[in-house]
Design an enzyme around this catalytic site. Sequence first.
Site, PDB file in Angstrom:
ATOM      1  N   ASP A 149      54.261  65.823  43.441  1.00 63.55           N
ATOM      2  CA  ASP A 149      55.021  65.879  44.697  1.00 63.55           C
ATOM      3  C   ASP A 149      54.888  67.314  45.215  1.00 63.55           C
ATOM      4  O   ASP A 149      54.095  68.109  44.687  1.00 63.55           O
ATOM      5  CB  ASP A 149      56.483  65.424  44.494  1.00 63.55           C
ATOM      6  CG  ASP A 149      57.348  66.462  43.794  1.00 63.55           C
ATOM      7  OD1 ASP A 149      56.803  67.476  43.287  1.00 63.55           O
ATOM      8  OD2 ASP A 149      58.584  66.268  43.737  1.00 63.55           O
ATOM      9  N   CYS A 166      55.767  67.793  39.110  1.00 60.27           N
ATOM     10  CA  CYS A 166      56.779  67.915  40.165  1.00 60.27           C
ATOM     11  C   CYS A 166      57.484  69.237  39.915  1.00 60.27           C
ATOM     12  O   CYS A 166      56.974  70.062  39.139  1.00 60.27           O
ATOM     13  CB  CYS A 166      57.721  66.707  40.213  1.00 60.27           C
ATOM     14  SG  CYS A 166      58.832  66.484  38.819  1.00 60.27           S
ATOM     15  N   THR A 189      60.273  70.131  38.332  1.00 57.72           N
ATOM     16  CA  THR A 189      60.676  70.307  36.927  1.00 57.72           C
ATOM     17  C   THR A 189      59.805  69.520  35.954  1.00 57.72           C
ATOM     18  O   THR A 189      59.842  69.769  34.747  1.00 57.72           O
ATOM     19  CB  THR A 189      62.114  69.796  36.727  1.00 57.72           C
ATOM     20  OG1 THR A 189      62.149  68.417  37.151  1.00 57.72           O
ATOM     21  CG2 THR A 189      63.110  70.603  37.538  1.00 57.72           C
ATOM     22  N   GLY A 227      61.446  64.419  37.109  1.00 57.73           N
ATOM     23  CA  GLY A 227      61.429  63.242  37.997  1.00 57.73           C
ATOM     24  C   GLY A 227      60.214  62.367  37.756  1.00 57.73           C
ATOM     25  O   GLY A 227      60.338  61.141  37.583  1.00 57.73           O
ATOM     26  N   HIS A 238      51.892  62.470  17.568  1.00 55.02           N
ATOM     27  CA  HIS A 238      52.968  61.572  17.119  1.00 55.02           C
ATOM     28  C   HIS A 238      53.292  60.451  18.103  1.00 55.02           C
ATOM     29  O   HIS A 238      53.635  59.359  17.686  1.00 55.02           O
ATOM     30  CB  HIS A 238      54.257  62.369  16.871  1.00 55.02           C
ATOM     31  CG  HIS A 238      54.150  63.339  15.743  1.00 55.02           C
ATOM     32  ND1 HIS A 238      55.251  63.927  15.162  1.00 55.02           N
ATOM     33  CD2 HIS A 238      53.079  63.837  15.082  1.00 55.02           C
ATOM     34  CE1 HIS A 238      54.862  64.737  14.193  1.00 55.02           C
ATOM     35  NE2 HIS A 238      53.535  64.713  14.135  1.00 55.02           N
ATOM     36  N   HIS A 281      53.507  56.706  12.580  1.00 55.13           N
ATOM     37  CA  HIS A 281      53.828  56.849  14.012  1.00 55.13           C
ATOM     38  C   HIS A 281      53.456  55.583  14.786  1.00 55.13           C
ATOM     39  O   HIS A 281      54.079  55.263  15.791  1.00 55.13           O
ATOM     40  CB  HIS A 281      53.106  58.059  14.597  1.00 55.13           C
ATOM     41  CG  HIS A 281      53.481  59.338  13.927  1.00 55.13           C
ATOM     42  ND1 HIS A 281      54.735  59.886  14.030  1.00 55.13           N
ATOM     43  CD2 HIS A 281      52.779  60.153  13.095  1.00 55.13           C
ATOM     44  CE1 HIS A 281      54.787  60.999  13.308  1.00 55.13           C
ATOM     45  NE2 HIS A 281      53.615  61.176  12.728  1.00 55.13           N
TER      46      HIS A 281
END
Length: 145
Positions: A7, A64, A66, A69, A97, A132
């Site tokens: 974004d 984005c 952070t 989102g 993992h 895993h």
Amino acid sequence: MIAIGCDHGGYELKEAIKKYLDENNIEYKDFGSYSSESVDYPKVAFEVATEVSLTHFEKGILCCGTGVGVSIAANKVPGIRAALVSDKFTAKATREHNDSNILCLGGRVIGEELAFMIVDIWLNTEFIGKHHTRRLEQIKDYEAY
Ligand code: RB5
């Protein structure tokens, strides 16, 4: 082939990562956005995640502001294991993992050089399987439920 998207909050970082991928001869397709004009991140996150989920692309990278989102949105798509990463240890561990298939980065959180290191580690680390695999099967079963 990598599917990449962002974004406005991740636009500059996405452009820098594209340059890094070009320099390292790593193929990608850019799903936008194509400017720093404000856009809603779910649309591009769903698009990239769907492409990866359908195996049209091996992996995806989403940016984005952070990274949160796009990771929330991408993880709504069945088969997606999107990992929000801001350190090198997690970049390696989430491939080994979690077999993460989308890397989410925060353009307002980390610098370009760290992002390049994270991308490099994440693209070059294999899933180690073993116990895993059982955990990923549990997630897959829950998704199908
Ligand atoms: C956009 O302002 C910002 O909210 C977005 O890029 C992202 O950080 C959301 O999680």
